[in-house]
Structure formats: structure tokens, C-alpha cells
Design a protein around this motif. Structure first.
Motif, PDB file in Angstrom:
ATOM      1  N   VAL A 298       4.174  20.448 -18.194  1.00  0.00           N
ATOM      2  CA  VAL A 298       2.617  20.557 -18.003  1.00  0.00           C
ATOM      3  C   VAL A 298       2.616  21.977 -17.208  1.00  0.00           C
ATOM      4  O   VAL A 298       1.593  22.807 -17.677  1.00  0.00           O
ATOM      5  N   SER A 299       3.280  22.166 -16.322  1.00  0.00           N
ATOM      6  CA  SER A 299       3.037  23.615 -15.540  1.00  0.00           C
ATOM      7  C   SER A 299       3.427  24.683 -16.520  1.00  0.00           C
ATOM      8  O   SER A 299       2.687  25.940 -16.384  1.00  0.00           O
ATOM      9  N   LYS A 300       4.378  24.585 -17.306  1.00  0.00           N
ATOM     10  CA  LYS A 300       4.956  25.553 -18.141  1.00  0.00           C
ATOM     11  C   LYS A 300       3.889  25.834 -19.355  1.00  0.00           C
ATOM     12  O   LYS A 300       3.636  26.908 -19.830  1.00  0.00           O
ATOM     13  N   ALA A 301       3.188  24.789 -19.532  1.00  0.00           N
ATOM     14  CA  ALA A 301       2.242  25.112 -20.433  1.00  0.00           C
ATOM     15  C   ALA A 301       1.001  25.741 -20.052  1.00  0.00           C
ATOM     16  O   ALA A 301      -0.053  26.049 -20.907  1.00  0.00           O
ATOM     17  N   GLY A 302       0.866  26.141 -19.029  1.00  0.00           N
ATOM     18  CA  GLY A 302      -0.131  26.822 -18.358  1.00  0.00           C
ATOM     19  C   GLY A 302      -1.295  26.181 -17.981  1.00  0.00           C
ATOM     20  O   GLY A 302      -2.441  26.744 -17.631  1.00  0.00           O
ATOM     21  N   ILE A 303      -1.473  24.676 -17.586  1.00  0.00           N
ATOM     22  CA  ILE A 303      -2.240  24.068 -17.220  1.00  0.00           C
ATOM     23  C   ILE A 303      -2.262  23.563 -15.572  1.00  0.00           C
ATOM     24  O   ILE A 303      -1.135  23.560 -15.318  1.00  0.00           O
ATOM     25  N   PRO A 304      -3.343  23.445 -15.056  1.00  0.00           N
ATOM     26  CA  PRO A 304      -3.109  23.079 -13.590  1.00  0.00           C
ATOM     27  C   PRO A 304      -2.600  21.763 -13.432  1.00  0.00           C
ATOM     28  O   PRO A 304      -2.608  20.794 -14.238  1.00  0.00           O
ATOM     29  N   LEU A 305      -1.400  21.470 -12.602  1.00  0.00           N
ATOM     30  CA  LEU A 305      -0.716  20.340 -12.215  1.00  0.00           C
ATOM     31  C   LEU A 305      -1.139  19.922 -10.802  1.00  0.00           C
ATOM     32  O   LEU A 305      -1.145  20.648  -9.964  1.00  0.00           O
ATOM     33  N   SER A 306      -1.472  18.422 -10.818  1.00  0.00           N
ATOM     34  CA  SER A 306      -1.765  18.112  -9.511  1.00  0.00           C
ATOM     35  C   SER A 306      -0.778  16.668  -9.336  1.00  0.00           C
ATOM     36  O   SER A 306      -0.644  16.097 -10.036  1.00  0.00           O
ATOM     37  N   VAL A 307      -0.275  16.809  -7.912  1.00  0.00           N
ATOM     38  CA  VAL A 307       0.432  15.552  -7.682  1.00  0.00           C
ATOM     39  C   VAL A 307      -0.082  14.926  -6.351  1.00  0.00           C
ATOM     40  O   VAL A 307      -0.174  15.684  -5.481  1.00  0.00           O
ATOM     41  N   GLY A 308      -0.467  13.465  -6.449  1.00  0.00           N
ATOM     42  CA  GLY A 308      -0.955  13.034  -5.432  1.00  0.00           C
ATOM     43  C   GLY A 308       0.029  12.023  -4.628  1.00  0.00           C
ATOM     44  O   GLY A 308       0.813  11.460  -5.390  1.00  0.00           O
ATOM     45  N   ILE A 309       0.159  12.057  -3.497  1.00  0.00           N
ATOM     46  CA  ILE A 309       1.039  11.387  -2.655  1.00  0.00           C
ATOM     47  C   ILE A 309       0.124  10.521  -1.433  1.00  0.00           C
ATOM     48  O   ILE A 309      -0.394  11.187  -0.561  1.00  0.00           O
ATOM     49  N   PRO A 310       0.380   9.260  -1.500  1.00  0.00           N
ATOM     50  CA  PRO A 310       1.356   8.507  -2.203  1.00  0.00           C
ATOM     51  C   PRO A 310       0.979   8.186  -3.754  1.00  0.00           C
ATOM     52  O   PRO A 310       1.492   7.542  -4.362  1.00  0.00           O
ATOM     53  N   GLY A 311      -0.387   8.561  -3.810  1.00  0.00           N
ATOM     54  CA  GLY A 311      -0.963   8.270  -5.201  1.00  0.00           C
ATOM     55  C   GLY A 311      -2.545   8.251  -5.250  1.00  0.00           C
ATOM     56  O   GLY A 311      -2.894   9.263  -4.452  1.00  0.00           O
ATOM     57  N   TYR A 312      -3.081   7.524  -6.000  1.00  0.00           N
ATOM     58  CA  TYR A 312      -4.638   7.717  -6.296  1.00  0.00           C
ATOM     59  C   TYR A 312      -5.326   6.369  -5.865  1.00  0.00           C
ATOM     60  O   TYR A 312      -6.535   6.303  -6.258  1.00  0.00           O
ATOM     61  N   VAL A 313      -4.642   5.691  -5.458  1.00  0.00           N
ATOM     62  CA  VAL A 313      -5.534   4.500  -4.515  1.00  0.00           C
ATOM     63  C   VAL A 313      -5.314   4.812  -3.167  1.00  0.00           C
ATOM     64  O   VAL A 313      -4.185   4.589  -2.507  1.00  0.00           O
ATOM     65  N   VAL A 314      -6.393   4.907  -2.341  1.00  0.00           N
ATOM     66  CA  VAL A 314      -6.460   5.355  -1.046  1.00  0.00           C
ATOM     67  C   VAL A 314      -7.290   4.109  -0.307  1.00  0.00           C
ATOM     68  O   VAL A 314      -8.629   4.710  -0.275  1.00  0.00           O
ATOM     69  N   PRO A 315      -6.844   3.312   0.291  1.00  0.00           N
ATOM     70  CA  PRO A 315      -7.751   2.380   1.130  1.00  0.00           C
ATOM     71  C   PRO A 315      -8.242   3.257   2.272  1.00  0.00           C
ATOM     72  O   PRO A 315      -7.792   4.362   2.915  1.00  0.00           O
ATOM     73  N   ILE A 316      -9.532   2.775   2.522  1.00  0.00           N
ATOM     74  CA  ILE A 316     -10.173   3.078   3.764  1.00  0.00           C
ATOM     75  C   ILE A 316      -9.636   2.975   5.043  1.00  0.00           C
ATOM     76  O   ILE A 316      -8.700   2.094   5.376  1.00  0.00           O
ATOM     77  N   GLY A 317      -9.298   4.011   5.780  1.00  0.00           N
ATOM     78  CA  GLY A 317      -8.569   4.433   7.044  1.00  0.00           C
ATOM     79  C   GLY A 317      -7.211   4.837   6.820  1.00  0.00           C
ATOM     80  O   GLY A 317      -6.374   5.013   7.543  1.00  0.00           O
TER      81      GLY A 317
END
Length: 900
Positions: A298-317
Motif C-alpha cells: 500500500v505504501s509503495k503504491a503511493g497512498i497513505p498508510l495508517s496503523v492503529g495499535i492496538p486497533g480501532y476499538v477503543v473503550p472509554i478510559g
């Protein structure tokens, strides 16, 4: 749940005439192309893509072998175009589809450098259009691209409210044996992220090359639309052929009409063209060396790459990190008030996102780059994990609690399927198992409630579950003093029971079993749910003895063991499907471990022999993931567990590779860690259709082998990201009220949770068995915590301090040591890992929440995959039950584990 094998065989005879049309013009031949990485063929007459192969392996991502059966009008192929347009002074949208009435396209007289084939699509579009559409296939360097050019040839301004590029791959399993399906077929998963969006295509085996379909230039990825097509002779939109989807560049026309009742992933847009204006969009196809290399591609294709850690479910707190990799800097961030966002300088190159508490549920992070490109990242914000579980446990043991003792089917007391749309228990459904407390669709509520007690026991809820076990599980589900588990306690047979069946339901299909069929006990899948429920109560009875249950811990453990053996021992003599992997059977591994810890050697030996027979059988099979279905994502969990347990590593590796193929990681909570399922809405949901399900139970269950694999390969951060996403996913199904849905409907006209609880509990079982805090030191990202927050003020270069934020708070894995630590009860309040001393210090407390039972003591277990003798010294605890017992005499305890 699976009965589609009963109809799959008939698919080959349906609408066979559709494939005889050959409107693609296959007889006129193909144009070939080759880059350094890709090669393939373009149909000369239609100039649609016929094949797209890896130049290295020859693997074809498209269904070239079935192409002659897909050459009829209405069947979409890569290269097709769909549009909706209107003139500036009219409100009605006009629809155009290049696949609806095909005619040979007109080749362009002159091709630009690098263009392999080009055409004017006028012959295959409607007559009299005020615009012109041309298409070019471009071969440049390593990659291959599709470009579509739209020119306003009229005298009025045009508005395009829909512009779609169909993405059709070889996801056709119909008429293929398992080995051929594995060898030839692919999966496609989208990241609907505007200019940063892409589609990842993986080989079913999970090995070899993968394909990235990325935006060309400034093409947007706004929506992902399922394409209705004729059924054909492969059973389009069936269990063996999910069907085709479309990359939507603009979607306003759909949002204003068919999708006007849903909230879209992205803001719907249109494109306006003045007379003479040209608009070019397209896709680029890039080959990844492996599934794990997709993000690099994806990065080599020239488009923005985002990596979320630990992911994209973020409990309140909790706090999450987001790493952005792109050649242009971020100019603006917006989350609609969902998050407070720190700068990358404050977090070692990552943005830190902390929920503000003002938004619950779906949240979107909008990024704008200096070069003008836009990206959306899709998050889900639940309540804090313990609070979310508290809501769910309370809901199912109150609103879904059924106590009508006059019920002629013997279902009281129980925790039953719930319909959140009408706010009522589902007391009858023509799919009888949903109201019958069995199969997956009828067990989800009680299984979730039971496993919640294992995590967070509450006295009132425990009583509800315990009464269900003694009064209904034993006696109704396990009838007549036997250990067999019925297919359904509810049935349709008016002459056999004094009950008013609803005339609004259709009782004429095969799903409306009579009593004889409902009371059959041969389906092996039905046994895991009661076994897990019994095992959970064994752990409560064992670790909270002061809370009196209706039986002692030995009774629950013995019944769990005996029920398992009744079904699976003697080479599965008592059950069908006993020799395939069962959903949730990781709990059978937990059962075996507890038999050993309790020194029940005879039982442990017998259960181990049962599982070894199954594992050795799988080790002889080229594709050991059998099921009721032609293809499935349910057997991999059990196959992996026992193959790994008995050190049959070739089979264990097959299972992991298979999961990697259908369980992606992308910046979207719905698809991230989402194990592929698309037919169980038919069997366990209120909205019944073949549709890609988001976070059906496959997510939680398939996370278990991936977590286990990571623990044996603690430098494989990709594996952990996939695994943790799937394991956390069941939190998203739980509404603010505590109701838990079977799955989320991904079709853009819906985009909502199904009203039925259905088979939710199986996914929650995966969460309960997998939740853990992972402390990782990664070469690229540094110190990380999955399932907890690093205390930056207390941590330093030699020590990491983590506050657990996961749902369980009783497990920790330290990647540097390869060590897993688990408590039998109570909760871990803080973890300190001293890197220099190789020492882990746990601060432990009697309960995870104020209303949960408090433990007087807890056993600490250590596990180091691949190591038979643990070289650790444990202080603050004494040997007991296969581990070390820690007392909570002062309301808090400290346990130190030091590597010798």
C-alpha cells in the motif's frame, strides 16, 4: 450454524441458461499483457479483464476457469462501470451499467504510451447519453492499472451521484472440491478510506502472493456496494458464491434513495462536470509478496498508510495509538468530538487518541493531508470493557430471562434469544432452534451470560445461570436423564402440544422441525455451548466457594467432561460432525487443563485420547477444515488447538495460514480482525439474507488460534494485531442497554446491528478465553501494550508499567520473556515488567468491579509455549492446583515472577 449443504447441491441446476449468452464475446479472443509482477488477459470484445495472475506463481485472482459461465448480461467484471447522473435542472437520477446489455466496445484508434488496450464504451451503454466514457488498461513498471475517463459531451452541466467500478474476483466455491477451492479461490476485503482506501485480495490458502487494489491518482473509495446479479449456474449470492462488490467513488445518489435510512461510512458526494470537462478515475493493481506484506505494498503504491495499535476499538478510559506513513504531512484532524488527539512528538511518532466520553459507538477520524488527499479511519468506542460486560450480564439475566413455568416446551427458567427491535424475548420463530435454546442461533444469550460470570461473577446473575443449568439444561436440553443435547427444545407440531403458534410465521419450510427432529441429539456443534456453560460454573464454584451454587465444583466439572465424551469419544460414535473442528472448542482444552490440575487423571487421559484421535485424522487431510458448509471459517479454531497441542505443526500452520487469508487488518473497526462470515444471518438473525457480516462470532473464535500462534512467535506483531482485533470485536456488539447483537449488517442500505441476539455468545466465548494484556517491545514501534495503557510517568528505559484495560484483567503476556501469566480469580490492577531483572510484578485485587464477587484467593498459572519446565521463581504465593496460590488478606496482593 449450518444447513446450507442441504441446498448447495441444487445450485448447479439453477438458471443454467444465463451462462449460454456469451455477451462478452469470448470467441473473439484475448489481449495479453505482462508487467514485471503481473500478467493476464483482456477480453477483446468487451475489454473487461479476464485474468490477473502473479507473474511469479501463476496464481490467478480472477475466475478465468469459470469465465464462459459468467459471460451473460448482468454479470459484472473488472473493467465494468456503473453510473447515476442527472442534469443540473433535474432531480431524477438516471442509471447506467456497462454490464446490463453488452455489445462489443469500440477500440480506441490511438493508444497513449503504456496503454495495453483502450475503448469507447458507447456501444455497451445506453443510447443518447450526454457524456462519453472511455476505458484504458495501463501497464507501467511493476503494476497494472485501470483508468476510466468521463467527458461531458452535452451542453448542460452534469452531476454524477454514483460512479462505481465493480471488483469481481474468484470467490466462487460452487462445484469445487475443498482442495480446488483452496488452490484457486480468493477473498476480497475493503478498507473504505477515501483516497487512502484499498481492497486486499488474498489466496484462500493464506500463502503466496496477495493483491492490492488501490486508488489511481485522486480516486476516492467512498462506499462498498454489493452488486445484485442474476443467480447464474453457480448460485450467485449463496453460501458457495458470496458475489461481487463495487468500489464506489461517489455515492450521493444511493444515499438519497436506497440508503436513506442508514448512516454511511463516509460523507456521500457527487461530481459535477461542465460541458467539455473530463473526469478521470481508476484503480491500480499491485502484487504483495504475502498477506503480511500488504501494508508495505500500500505504501509503495503511493497512498497513505495508517496503523492503529492496538486497533480501532477503543473503550472509554483507554488510549490508542495511530501511526501515519505518507509522503505528505497531515494538515488537519477531526473526530467530531469523539477523541482528544495528541501530537506524534508526544508519543514516539504516533498520534494518541483518547475517547472524550461524549461519543459512544461508531466514530470517524478525518485526516486531510497537505497535498489535498483525504482519509477516513473508522473507530468504535464502547464503554469501558468491565462496564460493557456488566451491562450485558444484567440485560441477559433480566430482560432476556424467561421464567414462564407453564411453557409446554420446558424452557423455563432460561436466558433466551432477544429481539431488540420489539423489546421482547423471541418465544417462537419458524427457525425453531432460535427459540429452542440450541444450535448456535438459540444459545447465544445463555452462553454469553454464562461466560460473563467466568469473567465478572455477580450473585444475582449467577443464580439465573445456575437455575438454567439445573432446571432447563438438565432435563430439557439434556432430556430423559441422558447427556445428549437436543437440536431444539422448541418445535412445530400443533397436534403434539397445547400452544398457539403465530399465524404470521411461515411454518412450511424445513426449518420448522417437528418434535422428533427437534429432539435429535447427533449434531456435535450443539455440545460445546452447554459444556462451556458448565465449565464456567465449575470455575466459579472452585474460585468463589463462599458463594453457594446448587452443586459443588466437582459436579459441574464432571458433567462438562461427561457431556464432551458422550458426543466425541469412541470416534464420534454418538454425533455427526464430531470429526471436524467445532466452534468454541478451545474451551475443551481449558476443560482438559482443569482435569489435570484437579488430578483427575483417568478423565484427563480419556479426553486427551479423544482429541488425539481427531487431531491425527486432521493431520492426514489436505484441507482439514470440514463443516456442514462447502467452505467455512469455523473449523480452524479446533483444528489449530489440537494440532498444536499434539505438536502436529504442519496442520497447525495450515490453520493459521487459512485464518490469515480471511481475517484482515485494516483501519476500520468492522473489517479489522473480522473473520469472514456471510450466511449465518439466514440462520440466527432477524434480517435474513446472504450478506457479509461484521463481527459475527467468527471474529472472537478465530482470534484464539491467532493469539496462541503469536504467543509462540512473539516477534510477529502482524499476527497480534489481527488476533487482538478479533478478540476485542465482541465488545462492539453490545449496545448501551447491554443487549448484544448477533452481528452488524454491512450492506450500505442497513449499516446497523441485527435486532436478534442470535448466536452472539459464541463470539463472546472467544473474548472470554482470549482477553489478555500483551506487553510488547517492537523493533519499529517500541514499547506497546495491547489491552492496557502504558503509564508513561512511571515507565522508563528499563521498566514498563501497564494498567490493564481489557475485559478480563486476569492474563498478561510478556513478549520479551515469551511468558503468559493467568489468575484464576480476582483481577490484575497493575503490571510492572522490569526488563533488566527479567521480573514481572502484579498488583492483584479480589474483584474487577464493585458489584462482582470478591475472591479470597487466586491461583497464578504460568505458561511458556514450547517450554516444559518453567524457569521462574514466584514470590507472594504458595504451590497449589498446578500453579501458585495468592491470598487477598488485605484486599490487595502482590505477586512477583522472576526469570531464574
Amino acid at each position: 450454524m449450518g444447513y446450507l449443504n442441504l441446498v448447495a447441491g441444487a445450485i448447479v441446476t439453477i438458471a443454467a441458461s444465463a451462462s449460454a449468452q456469451d455477451t462478452l464475446g469470448l470467441a473473439n479472443g484475448y489481449t495479453t499483457f505482462q508487467t514485471s509482477r503481473l500478467k493476464g488477459q483482456i477480453v477483446k470484445s468487451s475489454q473487461t479483464l479476464a485474468s490477473l495472475n502473479s507473474s511469479a506463481s501463476g496464481f490467478d485472482f480472477l475466475p478465468f476457469d469459470y469465465l464462459s459461465n459468467l459471460a451473460f448480461n448482468g454479470a459484472h467484471h473488472l473493467g465494468d462501470v456503473t453510473l447515476r447522473y442527472r442534469t443540473s435542472n433535474k432531480s431524477t437520477w438516471n442509471s447506467v451499467d456497462s454490464a446490463s446489455a453488452r455489445k462489443p466496445v469500440t477500440p480506441l484508434a490511438k493508444l497513449a504510451p503504456g496503454v495495453v488496450a483502450g475503448s469507447d464504451l458507447a456501444p455497451t451503454l445506453r443510447n443518447g447519453l450526454p457524456f462519453k466514457v472511455t476505458r484504458e488498461w495501463i501497464s507501467l513498471g511493476e503494476d497494472f492499472s485501470l483508468r476510466v475517463n468521463i467527458t461531458n459531451t452535452g451542453t448542460s452541466t452534469l452531476e454524477f451521484g454514483s460512479l462505481g467500478l465493480p471488483v469481481s474476483i474468484n470467490n466462487i466455491f460452487t462445484n469445487r472440491p475443498a482442495e480446488e477451492t483452496q488452490d484457486k479461490c480468493s477473498f476480497a476485503d475493503p478498507y473504505i478510506g477515501l483516497h487512502a482506501g484499498y481492497v486486499r485480495v488474498s489466496h484462500l490458502k493464506g500463502t503466496g502472493n496477495a493483491l492490492v487494489i488501490a486508488p489511481l491518482a485522486n480516486t476516492r473509495f467512498e462506499a462498498w456496494r454489493f452488486l445484485p446479479e442474476p443467480i447464474g449456474n453457480f448460485g450467485y449470492q449463496s453460501q458457495t458464491y458470496e458475489g461481487n462488490y463495487e468500489w464506489q467513488i461517489h455515492s450521493l445518489a444511493w444515499a438519497q434513495n436506497e440508503w436513506n435510512s442508514s448512516t454511511p461510512w463516509n460523507t456521500p458526494t457527487s461530481k459535477t462536470l461542465i460541458p467539455g470537462e473530463v473526469y478521470s478515475v481508476g484503480l491500480q493493481f499491485a502484487l504483495a509478496d504475502s498477506i503480511q506484506d500488504i501494508e508495505n505494498t500500500v505504501s509503495k503504491a503511493g497512498i497513505p498508510l495508517s496503523v492503529g495499535i492496538p486497533g480501532y476499538v477503543v473503550p472509554i478510559g483507554s488510549t490508542a495509538r495511530l501511526y501515519v506513513n505518507y509522503t505528505s504531512d497531515v494538515k488537519a484532524f477531526s473526530s467530531g468530538g469523539a477523541f482528544t488527539i495528541s501530537s506524534p512528538a508526544a508519543a514516539g511518532g504516533a498520534y494518541e487518541l483518547t475517547p472524550t466520553g461524549s461519543v459512544w459507538g461508531r466514530a470517524r477520524l478525518d485526516l486531510v493531508y497537505q497535498d489535498g488527499k483525504e482519509q477516513t479511519i473508522h473507530y468504535f468506542i464502547p464503554k469501558a470493557a468491565p462496564a460493557t460486560l456488566g451491562d450485558m450480564g444484567n440485560f441477559f439475566t433480566t430482560f432476556a430471562y424467561y421464567n414462564d413455568t407453564s411453557d409446554p416446551f420446558g424452557r423455563a427458567p432460561s436466558i433466551m434469544t432477544y429481539d431488540s427491535e420489539v423489546n421482547a424475548i423471541v418465544q417462537q420463530d419458524s427457525r425453531v432452534w432460535i427459540a429452542g435454546l440450541s444450535d448456535e442461533g438459540g444459545t447465544g444469550a445463555y452462553l454469553a451470560a454464562a461466560m460473563k460470570q467466568f469473567i465478572q461473577p455477580v450473585a444475582r446473575e449467577l443464580s439465573a445461570v445456575d437455575d438454567f443449568i439445573h432446571d432447563t439444561l438438565v432435563g430439557t436440553l439434556q432430556r430423559d436423564g441422558t447427556l445428549g443435547v437436543v437440536a431444539s427444545s422448541f418445535f412445530y407440531e400443533p397436534a403434539a402440544v397445547n400452544y398457539t403458534y403465530s399465524s404470521a410465521l411461515d411454518w412450511t419450510s424445513w426449518t420448522s422441525w417437528n418434535r422428533s427432529r427437534a429432539y435429535t441429539t447427533r449434531r456435535a456443534y450443539n455440545y460445546v455451548h452447554p459444556v462451556a456453560t458448565l465449565w464456567s460454573m465449575y470455575r466459579i464454584a472452585r474460585d468463589y466457594p463462599e458463594h453457594g451454587l446448587r452443586a459443588n465444583w466437582q459436579w459441574y466439572l464432571n458433567r462438562a467432561y461427561s457431556t464432551t465424551q458422550y458426543c466425541l469419544s469412541n470416534k464420534a460414535a454418538n454425533c455427526d460432525y464430531g470429526l471436524v473442528g467445532l466452534m468454541g472448542e478451545t474451551v475443551l482444552g481449558e476443560l482438559l487443563q482443569d482435569l489435570k490440575r484437579e488430578n483427575m487423571t483417568t478423565e484427563a487421559t480419556a479426553l486427551e485420547a479423544t482429541m488425539q484421535y481427531r487431531a491425527q485424522l486432521w493431520d492426514t487431510q489436505p484441507v482439514p477444515f470440514g463443516s456442514e458448509m462447502a467452505w467455512d471459517s469455523t473449523g480452524q479454531e479446533g483444528v489449530y488447538y489440537w494440532a498444536n497441542y499434539f505438536n502436529l505443526q504442519a496442520t497447525a500452520t495450515k490453520a493459521i495460514d487459512s485464518i490469515l487469508a480471511y481475517m484482515p487488518t485494516v483501519p476500520h473497526w468492522g473489517w479489522n480482525g473480522n473473520a469472514r462470515r456471510y450466511w449465518d444471518f439466514v440462520y440466527a438473525a432477524k434480517i435474513q439474507q446472504i450478506e457479509r457480516q461484521l463481527h459475527h462470532y467468527g471474529s472472537g473464535l478465530n482470534s484464539l488460534p491467532m493469539l496462541s500462534y503469536y504467543e509462540q512467535h512473539p516477534t510477529d506483531l502482524y499476527a497480534l494485531r489481527v488476533a487482538f482485533a478479533g478478540n476485542t470485536a465482541p465488545l462492539t456488539n453490545i449496545a448501551q442497554s447491554g443487549f448484544a447483537s448477533a452481528a452488524f449488517h454491512s450492506y450500505p442500505e442497513l449499516l446497523k446491528w441485527d435486532p436478534y441476539s442470535g448466536d452472539y455468545g459464541q463470539g463472546f466465548l472467544g473474548l472470554a478465553l482470549g482477553q489478555c494484556v500483551y506487553i510488547v517491545n517492537d523493533a519499529k514501534f517500541g514499547d506497546l501494550a495491547f489491552g492496557g495503557d502504558i503509564d508513561k510517568t512511571a515507565s522508563n528505559s528499563t521498566a514498563v508499567v501497564v494498567q490493564p484495560k481489557d475485559a478480563l484483567r486476569r492474563r498478561v503476556f510478556v513478549a520479551d520473556l515469551g511468558l503468559k501469566i493467568e489468575l484464576s480469580a480476582g483481577a490484575i490492577e497493575k503490571v510492572v515488567y522490569d526488563k533488566t531483572q527479567k521480573e514481572v510484578t502484579l498488583t492483584v485485587v479480589p474483584a474487577v468491579t464493585a458489584d462482582a464477587l470478591s475472591a479470597a484467593k487466586a491461583v497464578v498459572w504460568l505458561k511458556q509455549p514450547g517450554t516444559s519446565e518453567l524457569a521462574y521463581e514466584v514470590s507472594g504465593a504458595a504451590k497449589a492446583r498446578g500453579g501458585w496460590e495468592s491470598l487477598f488478606s488485605e484486599g490487595v496482593g502482590t505477586v512477583k515472577i522472576k526469570k531464574i
